[in-house]
Design an enzyme around this catalytic site. Structure first.
Site, PDB file in Angstrom:
ATOM      1  NE  ARG A 228      -4.341  -1.222   0.002  1.00  0.00           N
ATOM      2  CZ  ARG A 228      -4.566  -2.202  -0.880  1.00  0.00           C
ATOM      3  NH1 ARG A 228      -3.670  -2.523  -1.774  1.00  0.00           N
ATOM      4  NH2 ARG A 228      -5.731  -2.841  -0.884  1.00  0.00           N
ATOM      5  CG  HIS A 276      -3.725  -0.994  -7.009  1.00  0.00           C
ATOM      6  ND1 HIS A 276      -4.132  -0.289  -5.905  1.00  0.00           N
ATOM      7  CD2 HIS A 276      -3.788  -2.304  -6.651  1.00  0.00           C
ATOM      8  CE1 HIS A 276      -4.445  -1.142  -4.928  1.00  0.00           C
ATOM      9  NE2 HIS A 276      -4.231  -2.374  -5.375  1.00  0.00           N
TER      10      HIS A 276
HETATM   11  P1  NAP Z   1      -2.224 -10.586   5.637  1.00  0.00           P
HETATM   12  O1  NAP Z   1      -2.370 -12.048   5.390  1.00  0.00           O
HETATM   13  O2  NAP Z   1      -3.151  -9.910   6.577  1.00  0.00           O
HETATM   14  O3  NAP Z   1      -0.723 -10.360   6.089  1.00  0.00           O
HETATM   15  C1  NAP Z   1      -0.247  -9.155   6.570  1.00  0.00           C
HETATM   16  C2  NAP Z   1       1.176  -9.378   7.079  1.00  0.00           C
HETATM   17  O4  NAP Z   1       1.696  -8.121   7.518  1.00  0.00           O
HETATM   18  C3  NAP Z   1       1.235 -10.327   8.285  1.00  0.00           C
HETATM   19  O5  NAP Z   1       2.376 -11.139   8.192  1.00  0.00           O
HETATM   20  C4  NAP Z   1       1.355  -9.365   9.462  1.00  0.00           C
HETATM   21  O6  NAP Z   1       2.041  -9.884  10.577  1.00  0.00           O
HETATM   22  C5  NAP Z   1       2.193  -8.273   8.839  1.00  0.00           C
HETATM   23  N1  NAP Z   1       2.036  -7.024   9.602  1.00  0.00           N
HETATM   24  C6  NAP Z   1       0.906  -6.295   9.773  1.00  0.00           C
HETATM   25  N2  NAP Z   1       1.163  -5.219  10.563  1.00  0.00           N
HETATM   26  C7  NAP Z   1       2.477  -5.290  10.881  1.00  0.00           C
HETATM   27  C8  NAP Z   1       3.327  -4.493  11.658  1.00  0.00           C
HETATM   28  N3  NAP Z   1       2.892  -3.386  12.278  1.00  0.00           N
HETATM   29  N4  NAP Z   1       4.621  -4.854  11.787  1.00  0.00           N
HETATM   30  C9  NAP Z   1       5.076  -5.983  11.175  1.00  0.00           C
HETATM   31  N5  NAP Z   1       4.313  -6.802  10.414  1.00  0.00           N
HETATM   32  C10 NAP Z   1       3.025  -6.449  10.274  1.00  0.00           C
HETATM   33  O7  NAP Z   1      -2.335  -9.771   4.268  1.00  0.00           O
HETATM   34  P2  NAP Z   1      -2.093 -10.316   2.771  1.00  0.00           P
HETATM   35  O8  NAP Z   1      -3.282 -11.012   2.271  1.00  0.00           O
HETATM   36  O9  NAP Z   1      -0.778 -10.997   2.720  1.00  0.00           O
HETATM   37  O10 NAP Z   1      -2.026  -8.908   2.000  1.00  0.00           O
HETATM   38  C11 NAP Z   1      -1.036  -7.940   2.310  1.00  0.00           C
HETATM   39  C12 NAP Z   1      -1.378  -6.615   1.653  1.00  0.00           C
HETATM   40  O11 NAP Z   1      -1.167  -6.686   0.244  1.00  0.00           O
HETATM   41  C13 NAP Z   1      -2.848  -6.205   1.762  1.00  0.00           C
HETATM   42  O12 NAP Z   1      -3.123  -5.620   3.017  1.00  0.00           O
HETATM   43  C14 NAP Z   1      -2.990  -5.220   0.619  1.00  0.00           C
HETATM   44  O13 NAP Z   1      -2.694  -3.929   1.125  1.00  0.00           O
HETATM   45  C15 NAP Z   1      -1.904  -5.641  -0.367  1.00  0.00           C
HETATM   46  N6  NAP Z   1      -2.445  -6.103  -1.665  1.00  0.00           N
HETATM   47  C16 NAP Z   1      -2.084  -5.460  -2.805  1.00  0.00           C
HETATM   48  C17 NAP Z   1      -2.550  -5.900  -4.037  1.00  0.00           C
HETATM   49  C18 NAP Z   1      -2.112  -5.237  -5.310  1.00  0.00           C
HETATM   50  O14 NAP Z   1      -2.610  -5.567  -6.391  1.00  0.00           O
HETATM   51  N7  NAP Z   1      -1.176  -4.313  -5.259  1.00  0.00           N
HETATM   52  C19 NAP Z   1      -3.410  -7.009  -4.098  1.00  0.00           C
HETATM   53  C20 NAP Z   1      -3.767  -7.634  -2.905  1.00  0.00           C
HETATM   54  C21 NAP Z   1      -3.290  -7.188  -1.693  1.00  0.00           C
HETATM   55  P3  NAP Z   1       1.424 -11.105  11.426  1.00  0.00           P
HETATM   56  O15 NAP Z   1       1.529 -12.300  10.501  1.00  0.00           O
HETATM   57  O16 NAP Z   1       2.309 -11.206  12.599  1.00  0.00           O
HETATM   58  O17 NAP Z   1       0.011 -10.759  11.727  1.00  0.00           O
END
Ligand code: NAP
Length: 313
Positions: A228, A276
């Site tokens: 993001r 994006h």
């Molecule tokens: P997720 O499964 O919720 O994973 C988020 C990860 O970030 C987890 O490992 C979490 O740690 C870690 N995290 C969150 N807050 C943190 C902090 N303060 N310090 C350290 N680590 C932290 O999310 P996901 O499904 O992998 O998706 C990740 C992001 O990708 C989404 O939120 C979205 O913004 C982005 N995205 C982008 C696209 C695109 O096309 N560009 C598409 C889809 C998603 P824990 O494991 O310890 O909870």
């Protein structure tokens, strides 16, 4: 028991691609699709299949709502909505994950192999003085080891990279050297030849990559951000790019989207802007996840992929 009323609340063009697979997925999950609708009396709706850019921003009239099932992985635009008091599930979709893995691997390989040197210089000069290193000699850090980050990290392990990962809580992932918390953050920054940011947008991650942190990365480091926009302090990144400390930034997400036409990222020689498109929810697989959650709701089972409102993701 009557059939659940399932309101599809996203941009109208999404209905065109989602209706058929959603009906099929509901039926396959043993849920009648007769209650699937684009409009209904709010008081009759059981589930909302939701995109945060839909017109529904006030959930108060939805008095019998059982859950909101987000079509996006990112929930920053809905998680703080005070009118939403029922469970909120985010999107976890194998198609979305596969797309993210492919996009990240492609951009890592571009920088790792120095492909630009040859793609941009087709000028008749035989430059054979630089041979790309092997993956095992390159450190890649994946910031965020959730569904997407873990899959990306493991694909990079499969290619032989020296892969480190960082998350809020400790993790164990085959072949990935995992770090956690603020101590772990300091440790991985110094190893980040290539960084991939797959963290959610929360108060705790805003401007995480600021001038101080960028300066702690190795000289010439490459940043790849499909997470993001707010994860990065944009002015600090531009300064670090101008000063040569950061070698390149490949950015898919921005504070303001579409990225304004006069934004310095567009013209910067060491920035690649992608609009994006790193990955998207794929209707065929995403609707199976939505249908499974509705099945679980109807069976009184806990929902999958629930958002922790206190953490914001
Ligand atoms: P997720 O499964 O919720 O994973 C988020 C990860 O970030 C987890 O490992 C979490 O740690 C870690 N995290 C969150 N807050 C943190 C902090 N303060 N310090 C350290 N680590 C932290 O999310 P996901 O499904 O992998 O998706 C990740 C992001 O990708 C989404 O939120 C979205 O913004 C982005 N995205 C982008 C696209 C695109 O096309 N560009 C598409 C889809 C998603 P824990 O494991 O310890 O909870």
């Amino acid at each position: 028991m009557s059939d659940p009323v399932i309101l599809f609340a996203a941009k109208p063009e999404r209905w065109v691609t989602y209706e058929a697979p959603l009906r099929k997925a509901l039926i396959n999950a043993g849920i009648s699709d007769t209650g699937l609708t684009l409009t209904d009396e709010p008081k009759d709706v059981d589930y909302i299949v939701y995109a945060p850019n839909s017109e529904i921003q006030d959930f108060t009239p939805y008095t019998r709502l059982k859950a909101v099932l987000n079509l996006w992985a990112g929930v920053e635009a809905v998680v703080g909505n005070q009118t939403l008091t029922v469970p909120l599930a985010r999107m976890v979709d194998s198609g979305l994950t596969d797309g993210m893995v492919e996009w990240c691997v492609g951009h890592v390989l571009r920088h790792h192999l120095g492909m630009d040197a040859h793609i941009r210089n087709q000028d008749g000069v035989w430059r054979n003085d630089v041979i790309p290193p092997l993956a095992r000699d390159r450190s890649v850090v994946v910031f965020g080891l959730g569904v997407l980050g873990a899959a990306v990290a493991q694909a990079l392990v499969g290619l032989g990279f020296d892969v480190h990962g960082w998350a809020r809580s400790p993790k164990v992932l085959d072949g990935v050297i995992c770090h956690a918390g603020s101590e772990g953050f300091q440790e991985v920054l110094g190893r980040a030849d290539i960084s991939i940011l797959l963290l959610p947008d929360t108060p705790a991650t805003t401007n995480l990559f600021d001038a101080v942190r960028l300066a702690q990365m190795p000289k010439g480091a490459v940043l790849i951000n499909p997470g993001r926009g707010p994860l990065i302090d944009d002015d600090a990144l531009l300064d670090a790019l101008d000063g040569g400390h950061i070698g390149h930034a490949t950015l898919d997400v921005f504070r303001v989207e579409p990225l304004p036409v006069d934004h310095p990222y567009w013209a910067h020689p060491n920035v690649t802007v992608t609009p994006h498109i790193a990955s998207e929810t794929r209707p065929d697989t995403a609707t199976q996840v939505v249908a499974e959650n509705i099945r679980r709701g109807e069976a009184g089972l806990p929902f999958l992929h629930l958002v922790d409102r206190s953490l914001g993701y």
